[in-house]
Design a protein around this motif. Sequence first.
Motif, mmCIF file in Angstrom:
data_model
loop_
_atom_site.group_PDB
_atom_site.id
_atom_site.type_symbol
_atom_site.label_atom_id
_atom_site.label_comp_id
_atom_site.label_asym_id
_atom_site.label_seq_id
_atom_site.Cartn_x
_atom_site.Cartn_y
_atom_site.Cartn_z
ATOM 1 N N THR A 139 8.452 -19.154 -3.869
ATOM 2 C CA THR A 139 8.753 -18.193 -2.795
ATOM 3 C C THR A 139 7.491 -18.005 -1.959
ATOM 4 O O THR A 139 6.388 -18.215 -2.437
ATOM 5 C CB THR A 139 9.185 -16.828 -3.373
ATOM 6 N N CYS A 148 8.589 -5.400 1.299
ATOM 7 C CA CYS A 148 8.942 -5.972 0.003
ATOM 8 C C CYS A 148 10.108 -6.944 0.171
ATOM 9 O O CYS A 148 11.096 -6.635 0.852
ATOM 10 C CB CYS A 148 9.315 -4.864 -0.989
ATOM 11 N N PRO A 149 10.030 -8.132 -0.447
ATOM 12 C CA PRO A 149 11.105 -9.112 -0.312
ATOM 13 C C PRO A 149 12.417 -8.686 -0.981
ATOM 14 O O PRO A 149 13.446 -9.293 -0.746
ATOM 15 C CB PRO A 149 10.542 -10.372 -0.967
ATOM 16 N N CYS A 150 12.400 -7.614 -1.768
ATOM 17 C CA CYS A 150 13.634 -7.182 -2.421
ATOM 18 C C CYS A 150 14.585 -6.485 -1.443
ATOM 19 O O CYS A 150 15.742 -6.255 -1.763
ATOM 20 C CB CYS A 150 13.329 -6.263 -3.607
ATOM 21 N N GLY A 151 14.048 -6.143 -0.254
ATOM 22 C CA GLY A 151 14.907 -5.524 0.762
ATOM 23 C C GLY A 151 14.941 -4.010 0.722
ATOM 24 O O GLY A 151 15.761 -3.384 1.398
ATOM 25 N N SER A 152 14.052 -3.366 -0.014
ATOM 26 C CA SER A 152 14.069 -1.905 -0.136
ATOM 27 C C SER A 152 13.580 -1.203 1.129
ATOM 28 O O SER A 152 13.845 -0.018 1.316
ATOM 29 C CB SER A 152 13.186 -1.470 -1.314
ATOM 30 N N LYS A 154 10.439 -0.688 1.658
ATOM 31 C CA LYS A 154 9.114 -0.197 1.326
ATOM 32 C C LYS A 154 8.090 -1.327 1.429
ATOM 33 O O LYS A 154 8.446 -2.502 1.427
ATOM 34 C CB LYS A 154 9.097 0.358 -0.102
ATOM 35 N N TYR A 156 5.363 -3.813 -0.049
ATOM 36 C CA TYR A 156 5.335 -4.531 -1.320
ATOM 37 C C TYR A 156 4.505 -3.799 -2.365
ATOM 38 O O TYR A 156 4.907 -3.665 -3.522
ATOM 39 C CB TYR A 156 4.813 -5.953 -1.094
ATOM 40 N N CYS A 159 6.384 -0.991 -3.950
ATOM 41 C CA CYS A 159 7.692 -1.314 -4.529
ATOM 42 C C CYS A 159 7.530 -2.245 -5.737
ATOM 43 O O CYS A 159 7.119 -1.795 -6.800
ATOM 44 C CB CYS A 159 8.574 -1.943 -3.453
ATOM 45 N N CYS A 160 7.816 -3.499 -5.566
ATOM 46 C CA CYS A 160 7.837 -4.454 -6.685
ATOM 47 C C CYS A 160 6.449 -4.762 -7.235
ATOM 48 O O CYS A 160 6.331 -5.184 -8.398
ATOM 49 C CB CYS A 160 8.526 -5.743 -6.254
#
Length: 162
Positions: A139, A148-152, A154, A156, A159-160
């Motif tokens: 990735t 953040c790549p999780c889509g939140s 926020k 990075y 977040c993750c």
Amino acid sequence: MELCPCGSDYDYTECCEPYHLEKALPATCEDLMRARYSAFAKGQIDFIENTHIPGTEDFDREEAQKWAETSTWKGLHIVSTQKGNPEHNDGVVEFKAVYADNENKDYLHHEISTFKKIDNKWYYEDGQIVGTGPIKRATPKVGRNEPCPCGSGKKYKKCCAA
């Protein structure tokens, strides 16, 4: 009974030792490859040196001796063997050798070796190390202050990465 280090499941005295003691000649380039691996495992550096193709100038005996003595040889896997052109008496063996250094860290030596038969005797001619190539990320790299790549929504780092 002491199994031969080459992985043949034969006793060392019936497998590679006769080659090391110059009582027999390896019949194939793969036999020579196995005997060379066993020679490293047994510290038979004379055999390693004597099975380089005549005229080899880049063999470092001291380095080979040190590598043999400071390594624990754990196994040999022949990936493939190719007979070359019969008129040229050559062959190719791809192999993987596993060994550990004196700190017990495992290494994989993956090589494609070329061999030449001269006057009915096989010699190691050259080898090409097979590398793993550059490591590529699965990735894209994400910076701390990027979304953040999780889509939140926020950053990075909040977040993750937290």
